[in-house]
Scaffold this active site. Sequence first.
Site, PDB file in Angstrom:
ATOM      1  N   SER A   7      59.637  65.351  43.784  1.00 59.23           N
ATOM      2  CA  SER A   7      59.438  66.398  44.784  1.00 59.23           C
ATOM      3  C   SER A   7      57.979  66.323  45.219  1.00 59.23           C
ATOM      4  CB  SER A   7      59.774  67.769  44.221  1.00 59.23           C
ATOM      5  OG  SER A   7      59.058  68.023  43.028  1.00 59.23           O
ATOM      6  N   GLU A   9      54.522  68.310  47.289  1.00 58.52           N
ATOM      7  CA  GLU A   9      53.896  69.522  47.816  1.00 58.52           C
ATOM      8  C   GLU A   9      53.080  69.192  49.059  1.00 58.52           C
ATOM      9  OE1 GLU A   9      51.985  72.717  45.339  1.00 58.52           O
ATOM     10  OE2 GLU A   9      50.190  71.995  46.370  1.00 58.52           O
ATOM     11  N   ASP A 101      45.862  82.977  44.247  1.00 55.99           N
ATOM     12  CA  ASP A 101      44.425  83.027  43.992  1.00 55.99           C
ATOM     13  C   ASP A 101      43.807  84.241  44.684  1.00 55.99           C
ATOM     14  OD1 ASP A 101      44.466  80.640  42.552  1.00 55.99           O
ATOM     15  OD2 ASP A 101      44.303  79.447  44.390  1.00 55.99           O
ATOM     16  N   PHE A 210      38.319  70.214  41.985  1.00 53.18           N
ATOM     17  CA  PHE A 210      39.604  70.890  41.848  1.00 53.18           C
ATOM     18  C   PHE A 210      39.877  71.193  40.376  1.00 53.18           C
ATOM     19  CE2 PHE A 210      44.430  70.403  42.917  1.00 53.18           C
ATOM     20  CZ  PHE A 210      44.574  71.782  42.858  1.00 53.18           C
ATOM     21  N   HIS A 259      56.560  66.167  40.221  1.00 53.41           N
ATOM     22  CA  HIS A 259      56.183  66.881  41.436  1.00 53.41           C
ATOM     23  C   HIS A 259      54.791  66.420  41.866  1.00 53.41           C
ATOM     24  CE1 HIS A 259      56.325  70.173  44.340  1.00 53.41           C
ATOM     25  NE2 HIS A 259      55.110  70.545  43.973  1.00 53.41           N
TER      26      HIS A 259
END
Length: 288
Positions: A7, A9, A101, A210, A259
């Site tokens: 999958s 994003e 967030d 990140f 993912h």
Amino acid sequence: MTTPNVSFEFFPPQSLDASFRLWETAQVLAPLKPGFVSVTYGAGGTTRKLTHEAVATIHKHYGLNVAAHLTCVDATRAETMEIVNSYAEVGVTEIVALRGDPPKGAARFTPHPEGFASSVELIEALAEDGRFTIRCGAYPEPHPEAADALADVRWLKRKCDAGATSAITQFFFEADTFFRFRDACVKEGITAKIIPGILPIQSWKGAKNFAQRCGTSVPAWVEEAFTAAVRDDREQLLATALCTELCDKLIEGGVEDLHFYTLNRPQMTRDVCHALGITPDAVLENVA
């Protein structure tokens, strides 16, 4: 080696150039027949309208199963459920339910006085609604706001008990990080599927930033390898090799689903998938 389910994003575009990147990403990766693709919200829910538009377009024009992100940030319960209804109207059947967030400039998440106070409350409302498959987030390393790793596992258990049927993890650099987390989840009685989140590293500098923001630890050997690779102008080569190796180890350890956080840059994700045996031809053969 078993071929995994995949999958992807995406994130919603905020400019014309970004729109072209998103549609290119969808075109490049759609032939790999992902089980679903997710579309994010910006920090603080800033891209809510853009997310809805991207979800509707991807579902309609690419025929992909879209799992739309939904957060608790800066919205009343009524406003959030209005978004839920708008997703249902365009054919969405899956939601990734997250706390979200804090808005830009805020140190911590503060619930809207008339909103959902947590991801658990949001999941409970979605489960009661009954129209969606519910996915949630998981943290194989302690969330920056968590007391410890066990607190994250127990919070995930609450989300699953509330109605989430699978969880997508934050990214990590070593397979053992995921396996330790998976074992802890089993010990805590979690039976929902835990899907590892994979970050193909487009930029080492960006990936480090990140990681710092979301509490992902950077092993010394990874730091050293990328420092040398950047110096020798082979950063992308190393990134593709390490991402493929990580996925291989996860699959060998029994993982069936991966993912990928694409950052709307599909080439490395596609290359890694091809290395794992996931190609358009392979997908067609499996269907046949």
